[in-house]
Each structure stands twice: as C-alpha cells, then as structure tokens.
Motif scaffolding. Structure first.
Motif, PDB file in Angstrom:
ATOM      1  N   PHE A 380       0.826  -1.199   0.000  1.00  0.00           N
ATOM      2  CA  PHE A 380       0.000   0.000   0.000  1.00  0.00           C
ATOM      3  C   PHE A 380       0.866   1.257   0.000  1.00  0.00           C
ATOM      4  N   SER A 381       0.371   2.276  -0.717  1.00  0.00           N
ATOM      5  CA  SER A 381       1.106   3.536  -0.783  1.00  0.00           C
ATOM      6  C   SER A 381       1.061   4.277   0.549  1.00  0.00           C
ATOM      7  N   HIS A 382      -0.087   4.174   1.261  1.00  0.00           N
ATOM      8  CA  HIS A 382      -0.173   4.752   2.598  1.00  0.00           C
ATOM      9  C   HIS A 382       0.522   3.796   3.558  1.00  0.00           C
ATOM     10  N   LYS A 383       1.627   4.205   4.072  1.00  0.00           N
ATOM     11  CA  LYS A 383       2.485   3.317   4.852  1.00  0.00           C
ATOM     12  C   LYS A 383       1.787   2.864   6.128  1.00  0.00           C
ATOM     13  N   ILE A 384       1.809   1.558   6.356  1.00  0.00           N
ATOM     14  CA  ILE A 384       1.313   0.956   7.593  1.00  0.00           C
ATOM     15  C   ILE A 384       2.524   0.694   8.476  1.00  0.00           C
ATOM     16  N   SER A 385       2.434   1.054   9.741  1.00  0.00           N
ATOM     17  CA  SER A 385       3.578   0.902  10.641  1.00  0.00           C
ATOM     18  C   SER A 385       3.984  -0.561  10.742  1.00  0.00           C
TER      19      SER A 385
END
Length: 734
Positions: A380-385
């Motif tokens: 995913f482009s929105h980074k997940i911790s």
C-alpha cells in the motif's frame, strides 16, 4: 526475497529463513555431475532414496526398484541424493538443462518424453473419450473408485429441509459397516435390546433438554435496556478468576490462532481493572477470551454462572449484540475484526457445529478482505507501521487457518484459495519483540527457536499443501489416478519429519515448560495430520485398488492421532487439564480415527487368516483386494497390530462414556461406535449380539448416572413420536 519476485509468487514460497533451512523449500541449480547412487525411480520422481534394495520409496509405492548398471548412462542433471531436499523442481530442471545444450545433449530425449507424457495426460483429460474404449478396459487412466456413500450424505426432511454431510460425519462413516447398519435398522430386535435402545433414547432426550437449558443465555442480561457496555461488565467474574482464564487462553489458543498482541492486551486489561476507560472493543474481546479460557479449564461444561465462572452463552450473546449494533467506519476497524474472530471461537465453545461456524467464517473472511488484510501491508502507498503490519499478517493467517480447518471438517470448499491473497506469513518473533512505536521489524528468528509465533509461522508455510488437500477432497469424483494424492501425501509425510526435528520430545522438571513443549509438538503435528487423513480417507475406506501407501499411511496416522497423550506423564499434576484440552480439541478427529480403525479390523477379519502369499511378505508385496490391503496394513508394525487397534478403540469408547454429560458429546455417536466396534471384532452372530448388548448396557448405565435416575424411573418415562434420536435407529422411534 528477491526484489524482482512478485507478491503472488512470494506467497507461494517459504518466507521464514529458519523454516527454509529445515524443509528445503529453496532451490539451487546443480553445478556439476555427481555419481549415480539412487535408484532410477527415485531419481525420476525427485525423491530421497535410502539406497536399499529395494528402497523404501519404491516399497511404499509398489514400484519395481532398479539401479543403473555399470556403464549405463544416466542424466547428470538430477544432482546428488545428498541434496535431495534442495533439488529444483522437475520443470526447473528441464528448463535449466535445455539452456546448456553443449553439456546436456543426451538429456533432450528425456525432455521430449516428459513433454509428450504431459501432452498425453492433457489430451486424456480434455478430449472426449470413446465409451467403447473405456468399457473395454483399454483407457489409459481411470477415476479411483471412491463410493459416494463414503464421501458424502444428505438428509432430507419434508422435501425442503436438507443438510449436507461430508466424509468425516458419523452418518457417512457408518455406511462402511453393512452388518452394523443392518443391526441398527432392523425392527426385529429382541425385546431386551429393544428396551435398552428405548431407554437410551429417553436419556438422550433428557440430556439434550438439559443442554438446551444450559446453553440458553440469561434473559435478565440479554433483554435488559441497560447499556450494552454495562451489561458486559456485569457478567465478568472477579479479577482473580479473570487472571486465571486469561492465562489459560494465552497458553491454549494463542498458538496457531494469533489474534491478540498479548502485551498490548495485558496493558488494557490492567488499566481496566484500575478504573481507566478503555476502547469500546475491549470488553467484547475480554468476554470472548474468558469464554474460551473457561471452556479449556476443564470446568465441567463451562456453562454455569457463579462467582468462579462466566456464563458462556450470555457473554457470547452480549458480544454478538454489540457487534450487530456497529455501523459504518466501526465495521472496518481492526479491533472489530479481532472481536469477530474471538466471538466465533467463543460460540464454538457452546455449540460446536462446524457448518454454522463455516457459514459465519465466510462473513469474517469477506470483512477481512474489505479491510485489505489479504494483501501484504508493504503493497500500500499509505504506509502501515511495522507493528500493525505484523498484527495484520498474524490475524489474516489465523483466519486462513480457521477456514482450512472448518472446510476440511465440513467437506466444503474454502472461502480462500491459494493465489487469492499476497499477504506474507508473519515472522517468528515473540510478542515482546514488537511494539507500536517500532520503526523496523527485527529479523525472523530460526524456526527451531521457540517463540510466541513459532507454531503459526510453521503452519503458515504448510498452507500451500493443505490448500491442495481441501481442493482434492472436494473434487474426488474428477480424479483420474492416484498420483496427485500420493504426491501431496508424501509432502505431508515429510513435514512430520520436520516437526520431529524442530520439536523433539522434551523432558524437564518445569511443569510449564513440559506442557508448552508437548502442546507445540501436538499442535504442529495435528494441523498436518488432519489434512493427510482427510486426503486418504475416501480411498483408504472405499477404493478396492488404493495403493498400499494410502492404506498403511491412513491407519498409521489414525493411530498416531490417538496416541498423542501416551507421551504425557499421567502422574503429572496438570494431566487432567491436558487430557481435557486434548479431548475438547480433537473430539471429532478421535471419533473419525476410531471408526477408521474399526474398518481395518473388519476387513482384516473378513480376510480370515492372512493368505500364504502375504504371510511373511514385506511391504513390497502388493495386495490384490481391500481385505488383503487392510490385513497387510494392520500387521506392518507393532503400533498397528490387531491388539493395539482393538485397545485403541476401546479406550475411545471408555473416554466417551466418561464425558457423556459434556455439551459436545452426542449419544448417537457413542451408540454407533459401540455397535460398529462389536460387529468388527469377528465371532459368531450370537457372540456379536452379546458383545453389542454389553456395550449398549454400559452406555445405559453411564447415561442413567449422568441424569441421576435409575432403570425403573427411566422405563416409566414416555417416548415422543417424533424423536430426534439416532437417524440410524428408526426402529427405536415407533
């Protein structure tokens, strides 16, 4: 993982470095020719050869074992036997050989033959067949004969109400035993046996009524207008009881099904008891954890509400009510999905109906997919911790494990199939190694190192094989030969060797460490033993021409499953607790194994004395009938001796009688197994009748004791016309 590998291909490979070093999932090209030591069949099939004459692999598959003679040219591209686990696949070998034409000209013929064989198999499956050719017996491949009576069943009531039963159901397994079915169906029973069956029917109805009352939620909590959070808090037991139940849950359930991050949940738990407000999802999660822990604690049925327990039906009903009130964004919160999975586990503690759980799990799978858990967080482009990415992987693989298990139990397709997801397996790490503020995940520890996630990581790397098993058992009718079954069975058998390597028998004075080591070994073995049994069962119990590898392998696995407790010290202080967990988790598997052993006993007895051709013969002798195959399988080792088989089934019956009051114990199963067992031991019809009579009387005595009544009182009770007792005993309903 190579940077150029796609996520899908990355999923199909083994991702744990420690696991790769053990099971040899990684492949490497052969650098130089090596001396020929293995037999030709093992080299051709890429199997590890023990170089005996004949070798064990050829003995299992009933093949002619031949070694290359001196001076005979053998393709050098197959590599050394010492590197058998690391060999490339057959397709990769062929492609690599084709590239280096200057060195491997002699291998072109082999490649062409291989492609020709593949083309023949493809044409044989895709092109229409000539019926005259098939009837003449000259067809090149035929479907293994697995009777539909031993694969599936369907009950029909009123023409509209139907229920499907798979191969693991008692209703289907009883079809294997004609003599027992005839005894149970006939209306011409003697008066004494008929009266015993009628009394058992009354006991069954009394126990069912008691179970229905116990499993009903308390209306004072369910129907109250008090806010749902207040009602959930009111049904919680005391802090000391909750501490115990939480500990039991973590030990027994957070192994292969990783749902919670224990340190984070423990912090919320401590703050809750200190009076600090917690997220709305905390109490539903805690109630479900308490339900599972209480059921694993060996506290009777775990259904009674008092100061020292939790009323499981009420708690589960309140959690379901809370989940049903969620709307919008609440439905895609990670904590909501955790609560759904935990509530499913708690509900199975009350009503262990696999088909209902399979239906509910389908909703959970789709809920997880709408949240994107089936894709790896790195995509995913929105980074997940890193912390939440690892938690997503753990929860996704817990859901997949539940899907595979329930699908095999129900004989129904998986909601998820291989290739439907790209989420990578979790890493072999302790919960203390990761935390929300973590900037980068630490490297995965070797699989032989014990961690909180070790069992799940190992199981995740065997998912590909187990997906194939579920697919095969749902299209048994379309199989044209046994090769796929034998290949997957051999892969699963090799996994058992890995289990014995990474989790060997462990002895320690520390009770906690002993139990943890035993649980690890049993859970790892069990989750691969179950698919092997499901894979072999349709053929081992019905196909007259099933290979001896299937016949012997199925019986051996059934006996091993029944022998898990034999290595646990019965004098240990926590033996009763371990025994209870063993019976609770493996109840259906134990029943299936007992029926299967009875089938082997029946066939061996039908064969009478072992034929001279089989007497003293080794495993390389092929049995020509199913009776000879069962006789050969039951005499192949000490653990499979006829006396051991008989004692194993008798032990199962004794255990079922002890647990006759349990919420998940069905008198129909006990009666069916008793009649089947006593008709499979051989003897005259009169001897069998007396043996059945003694077995049924033992059930009657245990039932009378369980409902605290006597023979006179039970005989005076009326029998309803529309009894729900044994579907296989209609004569008791008139």
């Amino acid at each position: 993982m190579d940077s150029g590998k796609s996520p899908t291909s990355a999923h199909s490979s083994v991702h744990s470095p420690g696991y790769s070093s053990i099971v040899g999932a990684s492949s490497r090209s052969v650098k130089r020719p090596r001396p020929v030591k293995s037999c030709l069949e093992c080299r051709k099939r890429k199997l590890k050869c023990d170089r005996a004459a004949p070798c064990s692999q050829c003995q299992k598959a009933q093949r002619a074992c031949r070694y290359a003679s001196e001076g005979e040219r053998v393709s050098p591209s197959d590599g050394s036997d010492a590197e058998a686990p690391d060999r490339p696949s057959k397709r990769n070998c062929a492609l690599t050989t084709g590239r280096d034409s200057s060195r491997h000209d002699s291998h072109y013929a082999t490649i062409l033959e291989e492609h020709a064989a593949r083309l023949d198999r493809l044409e044989n499956q895709m092109l229409p067949r000539d019926p005259s050719v098939e009837e003449s017996g000259s067809a090149r491949s035929q479907r293994p004969a697995a009777s539909s009576l031993t694969i599936r069943g369907l009950t029909v009531k009123g023409g509209l109400r139907t229920r499907f039963f798979g191969q693991s159901s008692t209703r289907v397994l009883v079809n294997l035993f004609d003599e027992a079915k005839e005894f149970m169906f006939t209306r011409n029973k003697s008066s004494d046996i008929r009266e015993m069956f009628l009394n058992i029917q009354k006991i069954h109805k009394a126990l069912q009524e008691e179970h229905r009352k116990v499993a009903a939620p308390l209306t004072v909590f369910v129907d109250s207008v008090t806010p749902i959070q207040k009602r959930m808090a009111d049904v919680l037991p005391s802090r000391s009881v909750c501490d115990t139940l939480l500990s039991v849950y973590v030990t027994a359930s957070e192994t292969i099904y990783r749902v919670l991050h224990i340190p984070t949940f423990t912090q919320q738990y401590n703050r809750y008891w200190d009076g600090s407000p917690q997220p709305d999802s905390f109490l539903p999660q805690l109630l479900s954890v308490m339900c599972v822990g209480y059921r694993f604690l060996a506290a009777g049925k775990g259904q009674f509400h008092d100061r020292d327990g939790i009323h499981i039906p009420t708690a589960s009903s309140l959690v379901r009510t809370w989940l049903d009130t969620l709307r919008g964004k609440q439905l895609v919160e990670f904590s909501t999905l955790q609560a759904e999975v935990l509530q499913l586990m708690a509900q199975r503690m009350i009503n262990p109906q696999n088909q209902e759980s399979w239906t509910h799990l389908g909703l959970i799978v789709r809920m997880a997919m709408t949240m994107g858990l089936h894709r790896d967080p790195s995509e995913f482009s929105h980074k997940i911790s890193p912390f939440w990415g690892e938690q997503r992987r753990r929860l996704w693989y817990a859901i997949v494990e539940l899907d595979v298990h329930l699908s095999m139990q129900c004989n129904l397709p998986c909601c998820i199939r291989e290739g439907d997801f790209t989420c990578l397996p979790p890493r072999n790490l302790d919960d203390d190694d990761i935390y929300p503020e973590l900037e980068e995940l630490p490297p995965s520890k070797p699989i032989e190192q014990n961690t909180d996630s070790r069992i799940q990581v190992f199981a995740a790397n065997t998912l590909a094989m187990r997906f194939k098993v579920v697919e095969l058992i749902n299209r048994t009718d379309s199989l044209h030969d046994y090769q796929q079954v034998l290949d997957i069975g051999s892969e699963l058998e090799r996994v058992f060797e890995d289990v014995r390597y990474i989790a060997p028998p462990f002895h320690s004075s520390e009770l906690k460490e002993m139990r943890r080591a035993w649980v690890t070994r049993v859970v790892l073995d069990m989750h691969c033993r179950r698919p092997l049994l499901a894979l072999y069962r349709p053929f081992a119990l019905s196909s007259p021409d099933a290979p001896q590898q299937i016949m012997t392998g199925y019986l051996r696995s059934s006996m091993i499953l029944l022998s898990y407790l034999d290595e646990y010290d019965p004098t240990s202080p926590d033996y009763q607790h371990v025994w209870h967990m063993h019976q609770l988790v493996l109840k259906q598997d134990i029943l299936q194994a007992a029926f299967s052993i009875c089938y082997y006993m029946k066939q061996a007895n039908n064969n009478g004395a072992v034929s001279p051709r089989l007497a003293g013969a080794g495993p390389e002798i092929k049995a020509e009938t199913v009776e000879e195959s069962c006789a050969l399988a039951s005499e192949s080792s000490v653990i499979l001796s006829p006396r051991r088989l008989k004692n194993a089934v008798q032990k199962v019956l004794d255990t079922m009688l002890k647990r006759i009051r349990e919420i998940d114990t069905d008198l129909r199963d006990i009666v069916s197994l008793t009649v089947v067992f006593n008709t499979c031991q051989g003897g005259t019809p009169e001897e069998k009748r007396e043996a059945i009579k003694r077995g049924v009387q033992a059930i009657l005595d245990a039932g009378l004791q369980s409902i605290h009544t006597n023979q006179e009182n039970i005989s005076s009770m009326p029998v309803g016309r529309k009894s729900r007792f044994l579907h296989i005993l209609p004569s008791t309903c008139c």
